[in-house]
Design an enzyme around this catalytic site. Structure first.
Site, PDB file in Angstrom:
ATOM      1  N   ASP A 226       0.855  -1.182   0.000  1.00 44.44           N
ATOM      2  CA  ASP A 226       0.000   0.000   0.000  1.00 44.44           C
ATOM      3  C   ASP A 226       0.888   1.227   0.000  1.00 44.44           C
ATOM      4  O   ASP A 226       1.898   1.260   0.678  1.00 44.44           O
ATOM      5  CB  ASP A 226      -0.869   0.003   1.258  1.00 44.44           C
ATOM      6  CG  ASP A 226      -2.245  -0.534   0.960  1.00 44.44           C
ATOM      7  OD1 ASP A 226      -2.690  -0.378  -0.192  1.00 44.44           O
ATOM      8  OD2 ASP A 226      -2.844  -1.121   1.865  1.00 44.44           O
ATOM      9  N   THR A 297     -14.963  22.875   3.067  1.00 44.39           N
ATOM     10  CA  THR A 297     -16.156  22.067   2.811  1.00 44.39           C
ATOM     11  C   THR A 297     -15.989  21.379   1.481  1.00 44.39           C
ATOM     12  O   THR A 297     -15.226  21.833   0.614  1.00 44.39           O
ATOM     13  CB  THR A 297     -17.442  22.925   2.756  1.00 44.39           C
ATOM     14  OG1 THR A 297     -17.346  23.754   1.587  1.00 44.39           O
ATOM     15  CG2 THR A 297     -17.620  23.777   3.992  1.00 44.39           C
ATOM     16  N   ASP A 437      -5.405  -4.064   5.784  1.00 42.35           N
ATOM     17  CA  ASP A 437      -6.032  -3.922   7.087  1.00 42.35           C
ATOM     18  C   ASP A 437      -7.547  -3.850   7.007  1.00 42.35           C
ATOM     19  O   ASP A 437      -8.235  -4.362   7.853  1.00 42.35           O
ATOM     20  CB  ASP A 437      -5.457  -2.703   7.822  1.00 42.35           C
ATOM     21  CG  ASP A 437      -5.435  -1.453   6.961  1.00 42.35           C
ATOM     22  OD1 ASP A 437      -6.011  -1.488   5.846  1.00 42.35           O
ATOM     23  OD2 ASP A 437      -4.839  -0.460   7.397  1.00 42.35           O
ATOM     24  N   ASP A 441     -10.017  -5.304   2.148  1.00 36.43           N
ATOM     25  CA  ASP A 441      -8.802  -6.016   1.737  1.00 36.43           C
ATOM     26  C   ASP A 441      -8.942  -7.523   1.906  1.00 36.43           C
ATOM     27  O   ASP A 441      -8.135  -8.279   1.374  1.00 36.43           O
ATOM     28  CB  ASP A 441      -7.603  -5.565   2.582  1.00 36.43           C
ATOM     29  CG  ASP A 441      -7.108  -4.188   2.171  1.00 36.43           C
ATOM     30  OD1 ASP A 441      -7.340  -3.833   1.001  1.00 36.43           O
ATOM     31  OD2 ASP A 441      -6.510  -3.504   3.011  1.00 36.43           O
TER      32      ASP A 441
END
Lengths: 601, 624
Positions: A226, A297, A437, A441
């Site tokens: 990752d 925002t 994790d 996955d």
């Protein structure tokens, strides 16, 4: 030794398991106390500060700090909260603060802790495929030696009769010869090597579900990493202020810093820090001024501050562009070029404006972890292809991949993409390792040949992988691969060493056995051992000592340095092949002399 | 060593090297189903075979079916040879009337155990001969039974090797080819054309090819002599090319009618190794990386040179006892020097040593000199060649699948040392491969050692069936280490399907015939079945792509490893036995003690029945 350590570890674990009481929430919402061992999957319990969590489960309500040192050895508490990827809790760990509701996910005897106990006790340890194959080889060699020794007796009878001299060696001598030759002792070391390998993995705080997984990691061809957290630091950081035409760099830095003062995101903080480092701009107490912070925002895609009549804004390029144009400002032509340039190098451009004036751009960059490039080079030397997985667009991904030195990348990756990628690699015969994790996955972890789940991850991910990293450090995969390789190397080296030993032992024993029948055989006694008795005895003693000498090597593992297979083979063949042939000569000679010194033979 | 001798060996190797690629390429194309330049000529014949036998050319077999086909085919071949031998007295082309009432007085009886031994021997590509061809077999047996087996047993070996290559080359396949098609192609396109051309060449150089009876002549001295002839050239050519080795005559290629000139001598040695050498290139080509084939070739070449350059100097050095007696043993312009006992003056030491090495490197077993008369170290080389399972070029097909099994063992141990599940040519070497390779290596070691050991100590009762009464070693010509060598060599030769004899031992008794027959069967199928099982297992596997972490199997490192594994396993298995045989004989010889022809171990033993098999150069196949 490794086994003893495992036992001790298991005992500690078992202590934490001994019956804690659980507060089960009944269907009517009442709390009842039952022993933890009575909990079934699906039960909901509540835990508050200083409670031991009674079983594995998912947090369904609340947030708490949890002490997981019992399984991770890490004393710093971790946060567990409902929803998301940090919802898994493990039975036996302790809640330090707050209150959570946990839905139990495992039945008694099947919990993580239970599995860990059985694992470290080695009860479940199965022989790995390579180990079995090696045992077959050793059994084959044993059979060959048995044949050679058993048939030697009739040969001896014939030789003694026809030479008319000497006697047929006694059964004891034949047995000594066999004992010296057969590699069964190495067979015993093989399982010790396996246990030591698992133990070494465990010392890295990684829990392997099976020895097979450790061994398989040595075979890995492709490593999926990752990007975030593994290759790069978790967050982007500001690295440069690029002013627009007619604006000074420090002016951009000043405006960017002001607009970020209230920005608590890591990116915002990094801007403040960079401005401070580069231009000695101190963080100012905005309270002295009349300041109104504009939060970020999703709609405006910018944030900033209204300060002393200035409207400082920072945000995505097109959002700021729109803002400036609304304020009636001009946008310099070079602006788009700057933005594109940053994007092309893998960075994220953040435009800064002061009302209608476009000041410049902050260059946010993914920071590649120190030393990653070297590690990737090591992997390449070992023949492992590293692939970076990222949600970034291909342009950014390519730039980071280049900087980190990974071989390939998978950009804008969805869980399905990951899965497909693994399957494609496996279809080409490659073995794939990955870390993960999140629940999303899990399928990929299950599909990968070596799946290392992070302990912070969800239960689903932990179930799917075949190893759990208790430290949740994704780069550890590289160490695991090295351990897996070392395991195989140690096995191969010791076997080679032991087989080569046998060749030289023949030179000690055979001339001694037939010294009386054929005195000419003394020419083969190149060690000049004194008497037949001392020669055989010296060989037997050497045989016993070498096994003891090999035990530490078996447990520690042969030194492993990432390098190409050919280089590694050449080195190990010299040390354990040629070395294995030569080593017995001086030692057997020495033992022979010592025996003489003490008048033992 | 003489410069000429060394040059002879080097030229031989260079010619072999030059022929390896063209022949290997031709065979690769053939077995990959491509058209070759011989297809216009031979394709009709191939199709005819399929039409007659009902073989479907495009059907494929799993390894079990393939193995069953090999066994079935071998069984039929065995029965055919056995029956024809037993019935030879009633069949045609028997001008000398063997197995009939008017057979020559010195003819050997075709007993059931001899027929069994010979049938097994030719079916397994061993061509061990417990008989002398010209005193035992009719022309019909020689042609219809033995020569046919010379072709098909060799073709079966090639087929198995090709099947194993396919195991490496294919990916996730459940079949490894079709035995009947491979057998047919190997026979029709490889063996037949080569043997045909070679037979014509031999005829041209003076090898007889006739169905007439033996010729009675009056010698210059006025004595009457019978000269054996027959359809020799046709059998001689395939005997060399198919690594069969079973001579038409008792003395094999030492006989002037089998091997009349220096040129036939050179080409016959070449013929021993040419197909096996070519197959290494075929292997590389079919697995898609010719370097792999050359690596195997290099390992073989290394061991070949090591063997020939131990054997040749030992023979050239000769026996130090003779030198001590004042006999001139140095080579001069007019005499070869060295150890010429049991060697043809026509061929000399270099080409005899080269032949002895080549014939045992391969599973040929033909001889042009008497191995029993070699110096201890000179004789050690042929014996060790046999005991390392004849993988130095080896038998046609069997050499390649043999060395690939060793490569599997080597790659397995070494592969672990690079920290990966071992791979060879992209195929993972796992339990099944290791198990099967070990089974093959142990099977041959088992029969050699156990049967030799049994013969060392066996004693036979009076009027028993097995052997003349007394110890089995009474059949030996020599005592001491040399006697041990004679028995060890015999079983090594049988188990390894070589067929050459050290000689000096009467093996035409039920005990030796049957145990040697059994040794040949175990040696043949103990290798073929594991090789096919591995082929099946490998074919089913994925191909692992090559990375930096893959053990390279085409460089000097791998060649060294392969050589090391072959030598070390051979040494570990046979060092004790060899140390009581040729090794100690060598050491003792240097101290001045010899072990020639001590018949004291066997009172009443008649030396006349001893040399009943090929290798006896001094008999020269001429009787009077």
């Amino acid at each position: 030794m490794a086994e003893a350590r495992g036992k001790a570890q298991a005992d500690t674990l078992r202590k934490t398991k001994t019956d804690s009481m659980a507060k089960r929430i009944t269907s009517r919402g009442k709390i009842e106390f039952i022993p933890a061992s009575k909990l079934r999957a699906g039960d909901v319990v509540t835990c508050e500060a200083s409670d031991i969590i009674p079983g594995d489960g998912e947090v369904i309500e609340g947030i708490a700090t949890v002490d997981e040192s019992v399984i991770t050895g890490e004393s710093a508490p971790v946060i567990r909260e409902s929803g998301g990827d940090r919802s898994a809790v493990t039975g036996g760990t302790k809640v330090l603060s707050d209150q959570i509701k946990v839905r139990i996910t495992s039945n008694p005897g099947e919990t993580f802790l239970d599995r860990m106990i059985t694992l470290v006790e080695g009860a479940e340890r199965q022989k790995t495929p390579n180990e079995i194959a090696l045992n077959i080889l050793i059994a084959g060699m044993t059979l060959i030696f048995l044949l050679a020794v058993v048939t030697l007796q009739p040969f001896a009878v014939f030789s003694v009769n026809s030479a008319g001299a000497g006697t047929v060696p006694s059964v004891a001598v034949f047995v000594s010869l066999l004992v010296c030759l057969i590699p069964t002792t190495i067979g015993g070391l093989l399982s010790a090597i396996g246990i030591a390998g698992m133990d070494r993995v465990m010392q890295h705080n990684v829990l392997a579900m099976s020895g097979k997984a450790v061994e398989a990691s040595g075979d890995v061809d492709t490593l999926l990493l990752d990007k975030t957290g593994t290759i790069t630091l978790g967050n982007r950081q500001a690295v440069e202020f690029i002013p627009a035409e007619g604006v000074s760099e420090s002016e951009v830095a000043d405006a960017a810093q002001l607009s970020s003062l209230a920005d608590e995101t890591p990116e915002g903080r990094s801007i403040v820090v960079l401005a401070k480092q580069k231009y000695r701009l101190r963080g100012r107490h905005v309270s002295e001024h009349e300041a109104r912070f504009i939060p970020f925002t999703a709609l405006t895609r910018m944030s900033g501050v209204d300060l002393d009549g200035r409207q400082l804004r920072k945000g995505a390029g097109d959002a700021i562009l729109k803002f400036v144009q609304e304020q009636g400002g001009e946008v310099p032509a070079s602006f788009t070029t700057i933005i594109n340039n940053i994007a092309r190098t893998g960075g994220t451009p953040l435009a800064v404006a002061d009302g209608p004036r476009l000041l410049g751009v902050v260059h946010l960059k993914d920071i590649v972890k120190g030393g990653i490039k070297e590690r990737m080079a090591q992997l390449r030397a070992m023949g492992i292809r590293s692939v970076m997985i990222t949600g970034d667009n291909p342009l950014t991904a390519a730039a980071i991949a280049n900087e980190a030195g990974v071989d390939d990348f998978l950009a804008q990756a969805t869980p399905k993409d990951k899965m497909d990628f693994i399957k494609k690699e496996q279809g080409q015969g490659r073995l794939v390792a990955m870390t993960g994790d999140g629940t999303n996955d899990a399928p990929a972890l299950a599909q990968a040949d070596v799946g290392v789940a992070m302990n912070t991850g969800t239960m689903a991910a932990k179930e799917a992988g075949n190893m759990v990293d208790l430290d949740s450090n994704p780069t550890k995969l590289i160490e695991i691969v090295a351990i897996g390789k070392q395991l195989l190397i140690t096995r191969g080296s010791l076997t080679t060493f032991s087989i080569m030993n046998d060749v030289s032992k023949y030179f000690a024993i055979i001339p001694a056995m037939f010294a009386a029948t054929y005195p000419a055989l003394e020419k083969l006694n190149i060690m000049r051992l004194r008497t037949p008795q001392s020669a055989v005895l010296a060989a037997v003693i050497f045989n016993a000592l070498i096994i003891i000498a090999l035990v530490p090597l078996a447990l520690r593992g042969v030194r492993y340095r990432p390098q190409s297979a050919a280089g590694m083979l050449r080195r190990n063949l010299w040390i354990y092949g040629v070395g294995g042939f030569i080593a017995p000569f001086p030692f057997i000679w020495l033992i022979d002399r010592l025996l003489a010194l003490f008048h033992l033979a | 060593m003489t410069a000429n001798g060394v040059l002879y060996i080097l030229v031989f190797f260079l010619v072999l090297l030059a022929l390896t690629k063209p022949l290997g390429l031709y065979m690769a194309n053939l077995f990959e189903g491509k058209r070759t330049f011989l297809h216009p000529l031979l394709r009709p014949l191939e199709r005819l075979v399929y039409r007659l036998t009902g073989v479907r050319e495009d059907s494929e077999q799993r390894w079990t079916q393939y193995a069953a086909s090999v066994i079935a085919f071998s069984l039929v071949g065995f029965l055919f040879v056995y029956i024809i031998q037993r019935l030879q007295g009633f069949l045609l082309l028997n001008p000398m009337g063997f197995s009939t009432g008017h057979a020559p007085g010195n003819a050997t009886a075709m007993t059931p155990d001899l027929a069994f031994n010979t049938a097994v021997s030719f079916m397994t590509n061993t061509n061990w001969q417990s008989y002398g061809g010209e005193t035992t077999l009719s022309y019909f047996v020689q042609m219809a039974a033995l020569t046919v087996q010379n072709f098909v047993s060799a073709a079966a070996g090639i087929a198995v090797a090709i099947a194993l290559i396919r195991g490496f080359a294919r990916k996730q396949a459940n079949s490894i080819g079709n035995f009947w098609v491979d057998l047919t192609r190997a026979t029709v396109y490889v063996l037949l054309p080569l043997a045909f051309v070679f037979a014509l060449f031999l005829c041209a150089r003076g090898v007889p090819q006739t169905l007439k009876a033996y010729q009675k002549v009056t010698t210059i001295e006025g004595a009457a002599q019978t000269i054996a002839v027959g359809p020799v050239a046709s059998q001689e050519s395939i005997k060399m090319l198919g690594t069969n080795g079973g001579g038409f005559f008792n003395t094999n290629s030492a006989h002037p009618f089998e091997n009349p000139t220096p040129l036939t001598n050179f080409t016959e040695i070449l013929a021993i190794l040419i197909i096996s050498s070519g197959l290494t290139y075929t292997f590389g080509r079919m697995v898609g990386d010719t370097r792999q084939g050359w690596a195997v070739f290099a390992a073989m070449a290394f061991l070949f040179f090591a063997g020939v350059f131990i054997c040749y100097p030992s023979e050239q050095a000769g026996n130090p006892q003779l030198a001590r007696l004042g006999v001139a043993t140095a080579a001069t312009r007019t005499q070869p020097g060295g150890n010429m006992e049991g060697k043809e003056v026509r061929f000399g030491i270099a080409s005899s040593a080269l032949w002895a090495t080549a014939t045992t490197d391969a599973s040929n077993g033909s001889v042009n000199s008497m191995h029993d008369s070699y110096t201890p170290l000179g004789g050690l080389i042929p014996m060790f060649n046999l005991q390392t399972d004849e993988v130095i070029f080896g038998g046609v097909g069997s050499g390649l699948y043999g060395i690939l099994l060793y490569a599997i063992v080597g790659v397995f141990i070494a592969g672990l040392m690079v920290g990966r599940t071992p791979e060879y040519l992209g195929k993972k070497i796992e339990q099944k491969e290791v198990k099967m390779a070990m089974v093959a290596i142990i099977a041959t070691a088992f029969v050699i050692l156990v049967f030799t050991a049994m013969s060392m100590v066996a004693r036979f009762a009076k009027n028993g069936y097995w052997n003349p009464p007394g110890p089995a070693i009474a059949n030996l010509n020599n005592s001491g280490p040399h006697g041990l060598s004679e028995i060890l060599y015999a079983y090594s030769s049988g188990a390894e399907n070589n067929g050459s004899a050290f000689a000096g031992i009467n093996v035409n008794t039920p005990w030796y015939n049957l145990t040697l027959g059994l040794a040949m069967l175990i040696g043949r199928f103990g290798f073929i079945l594991p090789a096919l099982a591995i082929a099946g297992s490998l074919a089913a596997k994925k191909k692992v792509p090559t990375t930096n972490g893959t053990l390279p199997t085409h460089g000097a490192l791998f060649v060294g490893l392969l050589v090391g594994v072959i030598v070390v396993i051979g040494a570990l298995t046979f060092f004790p036995a060899l140390s009581l045989g040729p090794l100690v004989e060598h050491l003792v010889m240097r101290e001045g003690r010899l072990f020639s022809s001590l018949l004291s171990v066997a009172p009443g033993f008649s030396p006349a029945c001893a040399p009943m098999h090929r290798g006896a150069a001094w008999m020269l196949g001429i009787w009077s």
